[in-house]
Write a protein that holds these residues in place. Structure first.
Motif, PDB file in Angstrom:
ATOM      1  N   TYR A   1       0.832  -1.206   0.000  1.00 24.09           N
ATOM      2  CA  TYR A   1       0.000   0.000   0.000  1.00 24.09           C
ATOM      3  C   TYR A   1       0.867   1.256   0.000  1.00 24.09           C
ATOM      4  O   TYR A   1       1.983   1.265   0.535  1.00 24.09           O
ATOM      5  N   LEU A   2       0.302   2.316  -0.575  1.00 25.74           N
ATOM      6  CA  LEU A   2       1.009   3.596  -0.586  1.00 25.74           C
ATOM      7  C   LEU A   2       1.287   4.077   0.836  1.00 25.74           C
ATOM      8  O   LEU A   2       2.332   4.677   1.125  1.00 25.74           O
ATOM      9  N   GLY A   3       0.371   3.803   1.752  1.00 27.93           N
ATOM     10  CA  GLY A   3       0.545   4.220   3.130  1.00 27.93           C
ATOM     11  C   GLY A   3       1.710   3.540   3.827  1.00 27.93           C
ATOM     12  O   GLY A   3       2.143   4.010   4.890  1.00 27.93           O
ATOM     13  N   THR A   4       2.230   2.467   3.248  1.00 27.35           N
ATOM     14  CA  THR A   4       3.376   1.791   3.860  1.00 27.35           C
ATOM     15  C   THR A   4       4.642   2.638   3.743  1.00 27.35           C
ATOM     16  O   THR A   4       5.499   2.603   4.629  1.00 27.35           O
ATOM     17  N   VAL A   5       4.756   3.428   2.648  1.00 28.90           N
ATOM     18  CA  VAL A   5       5.983   4.193   2.418  1.00 28.90           C
ATOM     19  C   VAL A   5       5.754   5.694   2.445  1.00 28.90           C
ATOM     20  O   VAL A   5       6.710   6.468   2.314  1.00 28.90           O
ATOM     21  N   ALA A   6       4.492   6.135   2.597  1.00 23.00           N
ATOM     22  CA  ALA A   6       4.215   7.582   2.567  1.00 23.00           C
ATOM     23  C   ALA A   6       3.037   7.910   3.485  1.00 23.00           C
ATOM     24  O   ALA A   6       2.169   7.059   3.723  1.00 23.00           O
ATOM     25  N   ASN A   7       3.060   9.115   3.998  1.00 24.49           N
ATOM     26  CA  ASN A   7       1.976   9.614   4.827  1.00 24.49           C
ATOM     27  C   ASN A   7       1.223  10.690   4.042  1.00 24.49           C
ATOM     28  O   ASN A   7       1.820  11.682   3.599  1.00 24.49           O
ATOM     29  N   VAL A   8      -0.060  10.498   3.823  1.00 23.72           N
ATOM     30  CA  VAL A   8      -0.883  11.418   3.037  1.00 23.72           C
ATOM     31  C   VAL A   8      -1.833  12.161   3.972  1.00 23.72           C
ATOM     32  O   VAL A   8      -2.527  11.520   4.788  1.00 23.72           O
ATOM     33  N   GLU A   9      -1.871  13.493   3.878  1.00 27.31           N
ATOM     34  CA  GLU A   9      -2.753  14.302   4.728  1.00 27.31           C
ATOM     35  C   GLU A   9      -3.219  15.538   3.971  1.00 27.31           C
ATOM     36  O   GLU A   9      -2.594  15.962   2.996  1.00 27.31           O
ATOM     37  N   LEU A  10      -4.331  16.090   4.472  1.00 26.17           N
ATOM     38  CA  LEU A  10      -4.875  17.329   3.916  1.00 26.17           C
ATOM     39  C   LEU A  10      -4.322  18.516   4.686  1.00 26.17           C
ATOM     40  O   LEU A  10      -4.394  18.556   5.912  1.00 26.17           O
ATOM     41  N   LEU A  11      -3.774  19.486   3.949  1.00 31.87           N
ATOM     42  CA  LEU A  11      -3.233  20.697   4.571  1.00 31.87           C
ATOM     43  C   LEU A  11      -3.872  21.930   3.945  1.00 31.87           C
ATOM     44  O   LEU A  11      -4.148  21.950   2.751  1.00 31.87           O
ATOM     45  N   LYS A  12      -4.094  22.939   4.803  1.00 38.17           N
ATOM     46  CA  LYS A  12      -4.597  24.218   4.294  1.00 38.17           C
ATOM     47  C   LYS A  12      -3.458  25.005   3.670  1.00 38.17           C
ATOM     48  O   LYS A  12      -2.354  25.037   4.210  1.00 38.17           O
TER      49      LYS A  12
END
Length: 625
Positions: free
Chosen positions: A381-392
């Motif tokens: 999964y992409l989440g295994t190697v990267a952290n994805v978040e929403l930023l203003k």
């Protein structure tokens, strides 16, 4: 010219002789008055910038017309008048002549009485001038008057995260309210961003509507009144999470500051978060200032962005590179064109992407499968190697002199001048204490207003100087030009009355009208002083000369003044579209010239008697000594 010739023709049977004598008496006065008119307005032709751009053609036309009128007055008018051999009169003409004769005798009697109270008359005019000066220092200044062309800009802002569908729904509601108004002609709506030239910006929480009202003769209310009406209707809708700002556009293609609104302030600093906090605080204080509306700043509008933080060591150990992640996220979010489909003559792209329903949150992004290049590693999964978040993040980033800024903008409400608003903002800026390395400065409106004021004052003084020099050269004396030029400042009393009675703001056309009046108002004084000199050459005493000249010159002074005033009245009334630009100029000329007639008829004879009496007294003392 014509009035003086007509007066001689009534007293002399020989029309040619009457025309010659009448022309000789006023030719020098006509040349002097024309020269002063030209000397007052010609400096405008050598001025660049906004003033030169807007008014140079007008000044050139006026100058050419003044010069042509002088040539006609001293050549064609006497020639044609000499051809008149029979002056016919009727009852109407006799009644008018009788009324004017009575008026002349009454005026001569008034002057005879006022000559005994010279200082009282002078003191009265000085008092009026003293009361009129504060009107010009009141701060009610603008650069240019607004043109009511019916073009209104509406900006709609929604809270961050508002969907495009919801934004479109609210915009259609507002658009329906606008289209239901009888004054509305056309609407142009843009939802989901903005377009400027060839660049475009996609922002779901932004929309704009351009409203074009019907021409001014076809509607009963102004654009400002229309905006007030719609503000009340929109307020009744209680659109929570949405803000609607309406403003009337200024003159197309002309901007007096670096912002898009009437008022622009710029907050400069290094830290974005601190800049936004300071801008929010200043904007709240600006909203409390009366006469200012649509207060906003460039850091208010924000949007959510997907931010991806890659664990590079783990990705390298699992055989995942940046190109794999980029390709996978592009296919998931935007898709890639893998082929095309032909239908008759049209070609359609076939785009491969994940269904939008499966990508609704950052967690869905982390669930995207990646296929590393190593053979011994399965899908991850992409989440295994990267952290994805929403930023203003801010929608726009502004810089001035390579420094990050936040721009605060506002519009002027109806009845508020730019000078008043800038004075209030100046007081606010003096009360705000900013952290070190942060600066709040004007976006250009104040500088434009100050430059205009300095330029107009300089032109006014230059016009006075040139008029005085021209008259001094023609008269080869300083006393009579001084008497004539002293009548000019008192014209400000009439202009101050117009500003106060009509609530007229001080704009560039008003100052232009005042400068034009410098050359115009001296005409009547020149006519009067010239004829006083003619009467004194007949060895009359100074008092008799003034009374005789006042009686004979009343008629041409009334004719020239009233003809100019009546000719300016249609423009002063502001009839037709676009008349707002020159209406203040016409009002200034009408009121100033009307009052200057009173100055010429009362103050000029008094000043002539006063100064020439002082001169005679000094000459007698020097002879006795």
């Amino acid at each position: 010219m014509l009035e003086n010739i007509y007066r001689h023709q009534r007293d002399n049977a020989n029309s040619f002789t009457a025309s010659t004598e009448g022309a000789n008496e006023v030719t020098s006065a006509i040349i002097a008055s024309t020269s002063t008119n030209l000397s007052a307005v010609l400096p405008f032709l050598f001025i660049g910038g906004l003033t030169g751009l807007l008014f140079s053609e007008l000044i050139f036309t006026i100058s050419a017309a003044i010069f042509a009128s002088m040539i006609i007055a001293i050549t064609l008018v006497p020639a044609y008048a000499a051809k008149v051999t029979n002056i016919k009169t009727n009852r109407i003409r006799q009644a008018i002549d009788h009324a004017v004769d009575n008026l002349q005798r009454a005026y001569a009697s008034i002057i005879s009485v006022l000559l005994h109270f010279r200082w009282l008359v002078v003191l009265g005019f000085i008092t009026g001038l003293a009361f009129s000066i504060p009107v010009f220092l009141s701060g009610k200044h603008i650069v240019l008057p607004n043109l009511d062309d019916g073009l209104i800009t509406v900006r709609i802002s929604g809270d961050t995260g508002v969907s495009l569908a919801e934004m479109d729904q609210k915009t259609q509601l507002i658009e329906g309210m606008f289209s239901g108004q009888p004054e509305t002609a056309t609407l142009y709506t843009l939802v989901g961003g903005s377009v400027y030239g060839r660049s475009q910006r996609e922002t779901p929480s932004q929309a704009s509507i351009t409203v074009q009202l019907k021409p001014l003769p076809e509607r009963l209310i102004s654009s400002g009144e229309w905006i007030k009406r719609m503000d009340k209707l929109i307020a009744k809708q209680q659109l929570a999470g949405f803000e609607v700002r309406m403003s009337q556009r200024g003159i197309r293609g002309i901007r007096t500051n670096r912002g898009d609104e009437d008022i622009s302030l710029r907050l400069q600093g290094a830290n974005d978060a601190q800049l936004k906090l300071l801008a929010d605080d200043i904007a709240e204080k600006m909203r409390l200032i009366p006469g200012i509306s649509n207060v906003t700043h460039s850091a208010e509008d924000e949007q959510f962005e997907l931010a991806m933080t890659l664990d590079r060591e783990r990705a390298a150990s699992l055989g995942v590179n940046l190109q794999d992640i980029k390709q996978a996220t592009q296919i998931a979010l935007q898709g890639v064109v893998v082929s095309d489909y032909l239908d008759n003559d049209k070609s359609y792209d076939i785009r491969l992407r994940l269904p939008q329903s499966e990508i609704t949150s950052p967690q869905d992004m982390e669930s995207i499968l990646l296929f590393p290049g190593k053979d011994n590693t399965g899908p991850i999964y992409l989440g295994t190697v990267a952290n994805v978040e929403l930023l203003k993040s801010p929608i726009s980033i502004l810089r001035d002199n390579q420094m990050r800024i936040v721009e605060l903008t506002a519009s002027l409400s109806d009845g508020t001048t730019l000078g008043e608003a800038l004075n209030s903002l100046g007081q606010l800026r003096s009360q705000i204490i900013l952290p070190k390395a942060y600066t709040l400065y004007d976006g250009g409106s104040q500088k434009a207003l100050q430059d205009q004021q300095r330029l107009t004052v300089l032109l006014l003084l230059l016009a006075l100087f040139l008029v005085f020099v021209v008259m001094a050269v023609q008269y080869e004396s300083l006393l009579n030009p001084l008497i004539i030029i002293l009548s000019v400042p008192f014209t400000a009393i009439g202009i101050a009355l117009a500003i106060d009675v009509l609530a007229l703001p001080l704009s560039m056309p008003v100052w232009l009208g005042m400068i034009m009046l410098v050359g115009i108002v001296v005409n009547n004084a020149i006519l009067l002083v010239e004829y006083i000199e003619i009467e004194r050459e007949k060895r009359r005493d100074i008092t008799s000369s003034i009374v005789a000249a006042a009686r004979l010159r009343l008629r041409p002074i009334l004719m020239t003044t009233l003809s100019t005033v009546v000719g300016m009245i249609p423009l002063a009334l502001g009839w037709g579209e676009g008349a707002e630009m020159l209406q203040p100029l016409a009002i200034t000329v009408v009121w100033g010239l009307s009052f200057s007639m009173l100055v010429s008829l009362l103050l000029v004879p008094i000043m002539y008697h006063l100064l020439h009496s002082l001169k005679s007294t000094k000459v007698q003392k020097s002879v006795t000594t």
